[in-house]
Write a protein that holds these residues in place. Structure first.
Motif, short mmCIF file in Angstrom:
data_model
loop_
_atom_site.label_atom_id
_atom_site.label_comp_id
_atom_site.label_asym_id
_atom_site.label_seq_id
_atom_site.Cartn_x
_atom_site.Cartn_y
_atom_site.Cartn_z
N ARG A 27 50.57 36.60 41.23
CA ARG A 27 49.30 37.32 41.19
C ARG A 27 49.36 38.48 40.21
N SER A 28 50.45 39.21 40.20
CA SER A 28 50.61 40.34 39.28
C SER A 28 50.69 39.85 37.83
N TYR A 29 51.36 38.74 37.61
CA TYR A 29 51.48 38.16 36.27
C TYR A 29 50.10 37.78 35.74
N THR A 30 49.29 37.15 36.57
CA THR A 30 47.95 36.75 36.17
C THR A 30 47.06 37.97 35.90
N VAL A 36 45.54 42.40 29.53
CA VAL A 36 45.90 42.31 28.11
C VAL A 36 44.79 41.60 27.33
N ALA A 37 44.24 40.52 27.89
CA ALA A 37 43.16 39.80 27.22
C ALA A 37 41.91 40.66 27.10
N GLU A 38 41.58 41.43 28.15
CA GLU A 38 40.41 42.33 28.09
C GLU A 38 40.61 43.41 27.04
N HIS A 39 41.81 43.96 26.93
CA HIS A 39 42.07 45.00 25.92
C HIS A 39 41.99 44.42 24.52
N PRO A 56 37.21 33.22 32.83
CA PRO A 56 35.83 33.60 33.13
C PRO A 56 35.50 34.94 32.47
N CYS A 57 34.21 35.20 32.31
CA CYS A 57 33.78 36.40 31.59
C CYS A 57 34.19 37.68 32.30
N CYS A 58 34.26 37.64 33.63
CA CYS A 58 34.74 38.79 34.41
C CYS A 58 35.23 38.27 35.76
N LEU A 59 36.05 39.06 36.43
CA LEU A 59 36.63 38.61 37.69
C LEU A 59 35.59 38.50 38.79
N LEU A 60 34.56 39.33 38.76
CA LEU A 60 33.52 39.25 39.77
C LEU A 60 32.74 37.94 39.64
N ALA A 61 32.50 37.52 38.41
CA ALA A 61 31.81 36.25 38.20
C ALA A 61 32.65 35.09 38.70
N GLN A 62 33.96 35.20 38.55
CA GLN A 62 34.84 34.13 39.02
C GLN A 62 34.77 34.00 40.54
N HIS A 63 34.71 35.12 41.24
CA HIS A 63 34.72 35.09 42.70
C HIS A 63 33.33 34.91 43.30
N SER A 64 32.27 35.08 42.50
CA SER A 64 30.92 34.91 43.02
C SER A 64 30.25 33.66 42.46
N SER A 65 31.02 32.78 41.86
CA SER A 65 30.51 31.55 41.24
C SER A 65 29.46 31.84 40.17
N GLY A 66 29.63 32.92 39.44
CA GLY A 66 28.73 33.27 38.35
C GLY A 66 27.47 33.99 38.77
N ALA A 67 27.30 34.31 40.05
CA ALA A 67 26.07 34.96 40.52
C ALA A 67 26.06 36.44 40.21
N ALA A 68 27.20 37.10 40.20
CA ALA A 68 27.27 38.54 39.95
C ALA A 68 28.27 38.80 38.82
N HIS A 69 28.09 39.90 38.12
CA HIS A 69 28.98 40.24 37.01
C HIS A 69 29.44 41.68 37.14
N ASP A 70 30.67 41.89 36.70
CA ASP A 70 31.35 43.18 36.78
C ASP A 70 30.93 44.07 35.61
N HIS A 71 31.24 45.35 35.70
CA HIS A 71 30.95 46.26 34.60
C HIS A 71 31.87 45.99 33.40
N LYS A 72 32.95 45.25 33.58
CA LYS A 72 33.85 44.90 32.49
C LYS A 72 33.60 43.47 32.01
#
Length: 82
Positions: A27-30, A36-39, A56-72
């Motif tokens: 989990r830490s490796y991922t 690093v990819a975001e930077h 995925p474009c952001c981690l929130l989109a990954q966990h919400s099936s694309g319904a919500a998006h993170d500030h990053k």
């Protein structure tokens, strides 16, 4: 090794701890590779390049099936002006 041969049930706590540490390391490796990819994406964007969004474009989109998006979120079409 002795506990596995003499009394196998004594090896169970050690195996559980090893499994927990392996899961945490993966989990830490991922998470590190995502940061690093975001930077790198942000650096390329600051230099004037127009890089494609990460997948995925952001981690929130990954966990919400694309319904919500993170500030990053790296998908610039999802950015709001508010």
């Amino acid at each position: 090794l002795y506990s596995a041969t003499a009394h196998p049930w004594l090896a169970l706590p050690g195996l559980c701890a090893a499994a927990l540490f392996a899961w945490d390391a993966a989990r830490s490796y991922t998470a590190h590779h995502r940061v690093v990819a975001e930077h790198d994406w942000a650096r390329r964007r600051a230099l004037g390049d127009n890089p494609p969004p990460l997948d995925p474009c952001c981690l929130l989109a990954q966990h919400s099936s694309g319904a919500a998006h993170d500030h990053k979120c790296t998908d610039t079409t999802r950015w709001s002006t508010a």
